[in-house]
Design a protein around this motif. Structure first.
Motif, PDB file in Angstrom:
ATOM      1  N   PHE A  85       0.833  -1.216  -0.075  1.00 14.66           N
ATOM      2  CA  PHE A  85       0.282   0.146   0.036  1.00 14.66           C
ATOM      3  C   PHE A  85       0.735   1.203   0.093  1.00 14.66           C
ATOM      4  O   PHE A  85       1.727   1.263   0.716  1.00 14.66           O
ATOM      5  CB  PHE A  85      -1.015   0.076   1.151  1.00 14.66           C
ATOM      6  CG  PHE A  85      -2.097   0.971   1.298  1.00 14.66           C
ATOM      7  CD1 PHE A  85      -3.042   0.943   0.433  1.00 14.66           C
ATOM      8  CD2 PHE A  85      -1.707   2.249   2.086  1.00 14.66           C
ATOM      9  CE1 PHE A  85      -4.056   1.915   0.193  1.00 14.66           C
ATOM     10  CE2 PHE A  85      -2.764   3.193   2.048  1.00 14.66           C
ATOM     11  CZ  PHE A  85      -4.032   2.863   1.134  1.00 14.66           C
ATOM     12  N   GLN A  86       0.519   2.258  -0.753  1.00  9.79           N
ATOM     13  CA  GLN A  86       1.132   3.603  -0.782  1.00  9.79           C
ATOM     14  C   GLN A  86       0.615   4.424   0.380  1.00  9.79           C
ATOM     15  O   GLN A  86      -0.556   5.007   0.105  1.00  9.79           O
ATOM     16  CB  GLN A  86       0.712   4.275  -2.220  1.00  9.79           C
ATOM     17  CG  GLN A  86       1.588   5.484  -2.176  1.00  9.79           C
ATOM     18  CD  GLN A  86       3.080   5.817  -1.828  1.00  9.79           C
ATOM     19  OE1 GLN A  86       3.462   6.110  -1.043  1.00  9.79           O
ATOM     20  NE2 GLN A  86       3.860   5.259  -3.226  1.00  9.79           N
ATOM     21  N   TRP A  87       1.390   4.658   1.377  1.00 13.62           N
ATOM     22  CA  TRP A  87       0.728   5.542   2.674  1.00 13.62           C
ATOM     23  C   TRP A  87       0.842   6.852   2.410  1.00 13.62           C
ATOM     24  O   TRP A  87      -0.189   7.598   2.939  1.00 13.62           O
ATOM     25  CB  TRP A  87       1.502   5.013   3.656  1.00 13.62           C
ATOM     26  CG  TRP A  87       1.412   3.325   4.285  1.00 13.62           C
ATOM     27  CD1 TRP A  87       2.046   2.362   3.936  1.00 13.62           C
ATOM     28  CD2 TRP A  87       0.534   2.963   4.814  1.00 13.62           C
ATOM     29  NE1 TRP A  87       1.819   1.155   4.384  1.00 13.62           N
ATOM     30  CE2 TRP A  87       0.293   1.520   4.885  1.00 13.62           C
ATOM     31  CE3 TRP A  87      -0.771   3.389   5.455  1.00 13.62           C
ATOM     32  CZ2 TRP A  87      -0.546   0.694   5.617  1.00 13.62           C
ATOM     33  CZ3 TRP A  87      -1.805   2.539   6.025  1.00 13.62           C
ATOM     34  CH2 TRP A  87      -1.548   1.086   6.083  1.00 13.62           C
ATOM     35  N   GLN A  88       1.625   7.333   1.567  1.00 16.18           N
ATOM     36  CA  GLN A  88       1.859   8.982   1.699  1.00 16.18           C
ATOM     37  C   GLN A  88       0.434   9.569   1.040  1.00 16.18           C
ATOM     38  O   GLN A  88       0.047   9.204   0.116  1.00 16.18           O
ATOM     39  CB  GLN A  88       2.824   9.346   0.659  1.00 16.18           C
ATOM     40  CG  GLN A  88       3.112  10.858   0.548  1.00 16.18           C
ATOM     41  CD  GLN A  88       3.464  11.629   1.725  1.00 16.18           C
ATOM     42  OE1 GLN A  88       4.703  11.065   2.307  1.00 16.18           O
ATOM     43  NE2 GLN A  88       2.826  12.085   2.376  1.00 16.18           N
ATOM     44  N   ASP A  89      -0.132  10.353   1.853  1.00 15.61           N
ATOM     45  CA  ASP A  89      -1.365  11.231   1.523  1.00 15.61           C
ATOM     46  C   ASP A  89      -2.497  10.252   1.361  1.00 15.61           C
ATOM     47  O   ASP A  89      -3.477  10.833   0.591  1.00 15.61           O
ATOM     48  CB  ASP A  89      -1.095  11.909   0.249  1.00 15.61           C
ATOM     49  CG  ASP A  89      -0.188  12.963   0.490  1.00 15.61           C
ATOM     50  OD1 ASP A  89       0.021  13.511   1.484  1.00 15.61           O
ATOM     51  OD2 ASP A  89       0.459  13.486  -0.458  1.00 15.61           O
ATOM     52  N   ALA A  90      -2.450   8.996   1.669  1.00 14.18           N
ATOM     53  CA  ALA A  90      -3.636   8.069   1.333  1.00 14.18           C
ATOM     54  C   ALA A  90      -4.800   8.584   2.267  1.00 14.18           C
ATOM     55  O   ALA A  90      -4.371   9.117   3.238  1.00 14.18           O
ATOM     56  CB  ALA A  90      -3.286   6.819   1.818  1.00 14.18           C
ATOM     57  N   ALA A  91      -5.827   8.181   1.815  1.00 16.14           N
ATOM     58  CA  ALA A  91      -7.022   8.432   2.642  1.00 16.14           C
ATOM     59  C   ALA A  91      -7.360   7.471   3.251  1.00 16.14           C
ATOM     60  O   ALA A  91      -7.802   6.185   2.824  1.00 16.14           O
ATOM     61  CB  ALA A  91      -8.356   8.823   1.615  1.00 16.14           C
ATOM     62  N   LEU A  92      -7.607   7.504   4.715  1.00 15.65           N
ATOM     63  CA  LEU A  92      -7.724   6.400   5.718  1.00 15.65           C
ATOM     64  C   LEU A  92      -8.981   6.490   6.787  1.00 15.65           C
ATOM     65  O   LEU A  92      -9.204   7.647   7.070  1.00 15.65           O
ATOM     66  CB  LEU A  92      -6.572   6.230   6.545  1.00 15.65           C
ATOM     67  CG  LEU A  92      -5.097   6.003   5.814  1.00 15.65           C
ATOM     68  CD1 LEU A  92      -4.087   5.941   6.897  1.00 15.65           C
ATOM     69  CD2 LEU A  92      -4.900   4.881   4.855  1.00 15.65           C
ATOM     70  N   ARG A  93      -9.826   5.446   6.701  1.00 17.14           N
ATOM     71  CA  ARG A  93     -10.811   5.504   7.829  1.00 17.14           C
ATOM     72  C   ARG A  93     -10.406   4.438   8.918  1.00 17.14           C
ATOM     73  O   ARG A  93     -10.356   3.226   8.494  1.00 17.14           O
ATOM     74  CB  ARG A  93     -12.073   5.470   7.134  1.00 17.14           C
ATOM     75  CG  ARG A  93     -13.371   5.555   8.194  1.00 17.14           C
ATOM     76  CD  ARG A  93     -14.725   5.447   7.629  1.00 17.14           C
ATOM     77  NE  ARG A  93     -14.856   6.447   6.397  1.00 17.14           N
ATOM     78  CZ  ARG A  93     -14.988   5.761   5.161  1.00 17.14           C
ATOM     79  NH1 ARG A  93     -15.283   4.452   5.060  1.00 17.14           N
ATOM     80  NH2 ARG A  93     -15.323   6.638   4.349  1.00 17.14           N
ATOM     81  N   LEU A  94      -9.996   5.115  10.042  1.00 16.08           N
ATOM     82  CA  LEU A  94      -9.552   4.038  11.154  1.00 16.08           C
ATOM     83  C   LEU A  94     -10.218   4.132  12.298  1.00 16.08           C
ATOM     84  O   LEU A  94     -10.888   5.084  12.790  1.00 16.08           O
ATOM     85  CB  LEU A  94      -8.075   4.377  11.483  1.00 16.08           C
ATOM     86  CG  LEU A  94      -7.092   4.743  10.126  1.00 16.08           C
ATOM     87  CD1 LEU A  94      -5.694   5.229  11.043  1.00 16.08           C
ATOM     88  CD2 LEU A  94      -6.708   3.626   9.409  1.00 16.08           C
ATOM     89  N   ARG A  95     -10.449   2.995  12.777  1.00 19.13           N
ATOM     90  CA  ARG A  95     -11.305   2.701  14.223  1.00 19.13           C
ATOM     91  C   ARG A  95     -10.180   2.669  15.235  1.00 19.13           C
ATOM     92  O   ARG A  95      -9.050   1.710  15.328  1.00 19.13           O
ATOM     93  CB  ARG A  95     -11.937   1.482  14.116  1.00 19.13           C
ATOM     94  CG  ARG A  95     -12.948   1.595  15.586  1.00 19.13           C
ATOM     95  CD  ARG A  95     -13.950   0.174  15.696  1.00 19.13           C
ATOM     96  NE  ARG A  95     -14.804   0.333  14.351  1.00 19.13           N
ATOM     97  CZ  ARG A  95     -15.682   1.203  14.150  1.00 19.13           C
ATOM     98  NH1 ARG A  95     -16.183   2.042  14.942  1.00 19.13           N
ATOM     99  NH2 ARG A  95     -16.525   0.889  13.007  1.00 19.13           N
ATOM    100  N   LEU A  96     -10.057   3.835  16.065  1.00 14.92           N
ATOM    101  CA  LEU A  96      -9.084   3.848  16.828  1.00 14.92           C
ATOM    102  C   LEU A  96      -9.331   3.963  18.423  1.00 14.92           C
ATOM    103  O   LEU A  96     -10.521   4.335  18.767  1.00 14.92           O
ATOM    104  CB  LEU A  96      -8.305   5.219  16.752  1.00 14.92           C
ATOM    105  CG  LEU A  96      -7.632   5.645  15.483  1.00 14.92           C
ATOM    106  CD1 LEU A  96      -7.111   7.092  15.168  1.00 14.92           C
ATOM    107  CD2 LEU A  96      -6.509   4.662  15.260  1.00 14.92           C
ATOM    108  N   ALA A  97      -8.482   3.188  19.207  1.00 13.59           N
ATOM    109  CA  ALA A  97      -8.975   3.044  20.714  1.00 13.59           C
ATOM    110  C   ALA A  97      -7.812   3.693  21.616  1.00 13.59           C
ATOM    111  O   ALA A  97      -6.526   3.743  21.109  1.00 13.59           O
ATOM    112  CB  ALA A  97      -8.781   1.803  20.951  1.00 13.59           C
ATOM    113  N   PRO A  98      -8.205   3.946  22.489  1.00 17.87           N
ATOM    114  CA  PRO A  98      -6.861   4.644  23.539  1.00 17.87           C
ATOM    115  C   PRO A  98      -5.788   3.447  23.713  1.00 17.87           C
ATOM    116  O   PRO A  98      -6.025   2.308  23.732  1.00 17.87           O
ATOM    117  CB  PRO A  98      -7.762   4.795  24.972  1.00 17.87           C
ATOM    118  CG  PRO A  98      -9.177   4.866  24.592  1.00 17.87           C
ATOM    119  CD  PRO A  98      -9.272   4.007  23.390  1.00 17.87           C
TER     120      PRO A  98
END
Length: 716
Positions: A85-98
């Motif tokens: 995957f090309q991470w630079q400037d990629a649009a990400l939707r992440l489920r984040l936890a503490p």
């Protein structure tokens, strides 16, 4: 743009200083936050996301702020997908936890909180789920794609054992550097040769300029194309502080390269620093930034001195000497040591790398695209020569006494030493040689004598997680003893794809930095209480980096695999070692040591019961170090133990396990304080509640490395 650069330099400097200092202040004083609850966020990817084994870590951007994220990869297929995957400037939707930010073991170990601040991250979290991943085509992602293509081309044309060096020299990628490689470069003081800097930029620009002129482009067109190419090259080459410094300096020189316009090297250096710190003020905290600009400034300011010397070898020696003398306060502040041999080693390596190694890598890479046969032929000649050079490098790095350990210094001390160095250079310019040498030598003498001023016995319980490591420093540096060196308990045999390149090593990453910060270059004795990994797995890492005179251990433990490996390493390094039994007593100055256990005639079947039990008596103070001794043997000790008057500090046995620190032993010793060395949230539940209640019932003050980190006692 040109009108902006016509602003009076002093005014620009004042405005810049106000902006940069204020930004750094607010950035570093804003407390790091973690998410209060699980959230679904739309974020943007960066090129600072790395995958190592089954872990993904790095920075993503959210509404102008950075978040440091971690993720445990669930399968090999998922890892392969994420790596592509090309991470630079990629649009990400992440489920984040503490996610809990781990406290550093001590002030001299890696500081994760400081690292986040340096990278402008005020949040940290764990990725629960990648809800959506979408690559975006931007100018930055395009440059990152070019960089990835260059990386693949390098891996294709060079043999695997040279990938690390080729990537570092050509695109500033040091991801393949191992611990061994980093240490070799640090010992020899040649790390800067593997960092893209002014030399690399000059060679690349000369190559591009020559190519463009041969294509019959005008000098003016070539000039402007170089102005465009420089920032692109800086990004493709990794955008490290040294790359950006060299590229920006060259950019400003080119910008002012016109009739009637002159830009001095010091102005170009200043403009590049201002531009970089405007873009990212916290770069100032990076050791690479400080060392890169410090080296460049030293060479520029010493130009008048260097011009007096006509012999190029002597001139190269002076450049190396002046640079090392100027940078050692920075090196001590960050790393507590610097390479003495680098002054001579650089005389050999700088010409080799600048005239042969770097040009060869560049020629091979460039010709691999349009003259592949020539590139392959060149590789056949170059690779054996370079492998031989790297073998020599490894042999030189093995030579002893190359590093001078000056210990940790404060910002104030670093500033004072820097001012003294500046004054010494002024004396050199005035040809006041004796005064200059005297000024250079005084800080070394003061730093070297620091340990001998200490009149106290210092006992440090190092936070090594779930394990033990106790450092004992006698007054006036009469002796330095280390009781155990911690270790990591590795239970599971991981699948190949889960194996990490960068393993956590307690000895190297926790114990050794503390020893070097305290200016300890020699261990008089390394006590290994018994052959459990949480007590001795880090011992080999310590012995490889700190000179050790003697290793002692309980009889019978040499039959264990870990102990046998350590003793084999000791034989290779000509370190004396011997088993030791009680009763045994010796005295150094005003400090008495008594070995209480194991007795020679004791029948021992359990490894924990072999533990060395050491008593240290210093004036009215007594310190008892119990190893992992279990309850039955503690009761045997308690029957004949006679408590002396004074203050007692007890290192609780077996990390506060219910099988140690028995009622009989607590009654016999009546400690005033108990220290429990255990890992935070450890799987064993140490310290056990029964032990805590027992100690409290005897009014014992309890301290724990799990709660406090490293604990230090000073006894007068």
């Amino acid at each position: 743009m040109y009108m902006l650069l016509k602003i009076p330099f002093r005014l620009l400097l004042v405005y810049s200083a106000i902006y940069i200092v204020s930004t750094m202040y607010f950035q570093t004083t804003i407390p790091s936050e973690r998410l209060d609850s699980e959230q679904l966020l739309e974020v943007t990817g960066t090129n600072q996301i790395k995958i190592d084994g089954d872990r993904l870590r790095g920075f993503v951007q959210y509404e102008g702020e950075f978040i440091y994220v971690t993720y445990r990869i669930s399968s090999e297929e998922e890892k392969m997908r994420l790596e592509r995957f090309q991470w630079q400037d990629a649009a990400l939707r992440l489920r984040l936890a503490p996610s809990e930010l781990q406290r550093s073991s001590h002030p001299y170990a890696f500081q994760m909180a400081h690292y986040l601040k340096m990278n402008r991250a005020n949040h940290y979290a764990e990725i629960i789920e990648f809800v959506h991943l979408e690559e975006q085509k931007t100018w930055r992602s395009t440059l990152e794609s070019w960089r990835e293509q260059l990386r693949k081309q390098i891996e294709h044309i060079f043999p695997q054992d040279l990938h690390w060096e080729a990537k570092a020299l050509l695109i500033g990628d040091k991801s393949d550097f191992t611990t061994e490689i980093n240490e070799q470069l640090q010992i020899l003081g040649i790390s800067h040769l593997l960092a893209i800097s002014g030399l690399h930029v000059s060679l690349v620009m000369l190559l591009i300029r020559g190519t463009l002129l041969r294509l019959r482009m005008t000098h003016e067109t070539t000039h402007y194309l170089l102005l465009v190419t420089l920032p692109l090259y800086a990004i493709i080459a990794g955008a490290s502080p040294s790359v950006l410094r060299a590229s920006l300096m060259a950019f400003f020189v080119l910008l002012f390269l016109k009739p009637g316009s002159k830009l001095s090297p010091i102005d170009a250096l200043s403009y590049s620093a201002i531009a970089l710190l405007f873009w990212k003020p916290t770069l100032f905290y990076f050791p690479g930034f400080q060392l890169s600009y410090g080296a460049a400034l030293t060479i520029i300011l010493s130009a008048q001195l260097l011009r007096r010397v006509k012999n190029p070898v002597v001139q190269l020696f002076l450049i190396s000497l002046f640079t090392q003398l100027s940078l050692y306060p920075i090196l001590l502040f960050h790393f507590y040591e610097f390479s003495v041999s680098s002054i001579v080693i650089n005389i050999l390596y700088v010409p080799i790398y600048s005239s042969f190694v770097l040009p060869s890598y560049l020629i091979i890479l460039c010709t691999s695209y349009f003259l592949p046969l020539f590139s392959e032929w060149y590789v056949m000649i170059f690779v054996p020569i370079q492998r031989f050079l790297l073998q020599v490098t490894g042999m030189l790095a093995e030579l002893p006494y190359q590093m001078w350990v000056g210990g940790a210094i404060s910002v104030t001390v670093m500033g004072g030493i820097t001012l003294s160095i500046l004054y010494a250079f002024i004396a050199l310019e005035r040809k006041q040689w004796k005064r200059a040498i005297f000024i250079f030598v005084i800080p070394f003498i003061l730093l070297e004598s620091r340990p001998y001023w200490n009149e106290e016995l210092v006992v440090t319980f190092i936070d090594v997680g779930q394990g033990d490591s106790i450092l004992i420093e006698l007054p006036h540096r009469q002796g330095v003893y280390l009781v155990d060196a911690g270790g990591v308990l590795r239970y599971e045999q991981k699948e190949a794809w889960k194996e990490r390149q960068s393993l956590y090593e307690v000895g190297r990453q926790v114990v050794v930095p503390l020893l070097k910060a305290k200016q300890m270059t020699t261990l008089d004795t390394l006590f290994v209480t018994h052959a459990d990994s949480d007590h001795m797995e880090g011992a080999d890492e310590v012995m490889e980096r700190v000179r050790t005179k003697l290793i002692v251990y309980p009889p019978g433990s040499e039959q264990k695999e870990l102990m046998a490996e350590l003793l084999n390493l000791a034989d290779e390094r000509k370190v004396a070692h011997q088993p030791i039994t009680a009763p045994k007593q010796w005295q150094v100055g005003k400090t008495t040591f008594r070995l209480l256990w194991p007795h020679q005639d004791a029948i021992i079947t359990d490894d924990n019961d072999r533990s060395l039990v050491l008593e240290i008596i210093h004036g009215e103070y007594t310190i008892l170090l119990m190893g992992d001794l279990e309850e039955e043997m503690e009761r045997q000790l308690a029957k004949n133990y006679e408590r002396r008057p004074g203050t007692y500090v007890l290192k609780a046995g077996h990390h506060g396990s219910r099988t140690s620190t028995t009622e009989e032993w607590v009654q016999a010793t009546r400690p005033d304080e108990a220290v429990i060395s255990a890992g935070r949230h450890n799987r064993y539940g140490h310290p056990h509640e029964e032990v805590i209640e027992r100690l409290k019932s005897h009014q014992v003050n309890i301290r724990s490395t799990a709660e406090e980190g490293t604990i230090e006692y000073r006894f007068k």
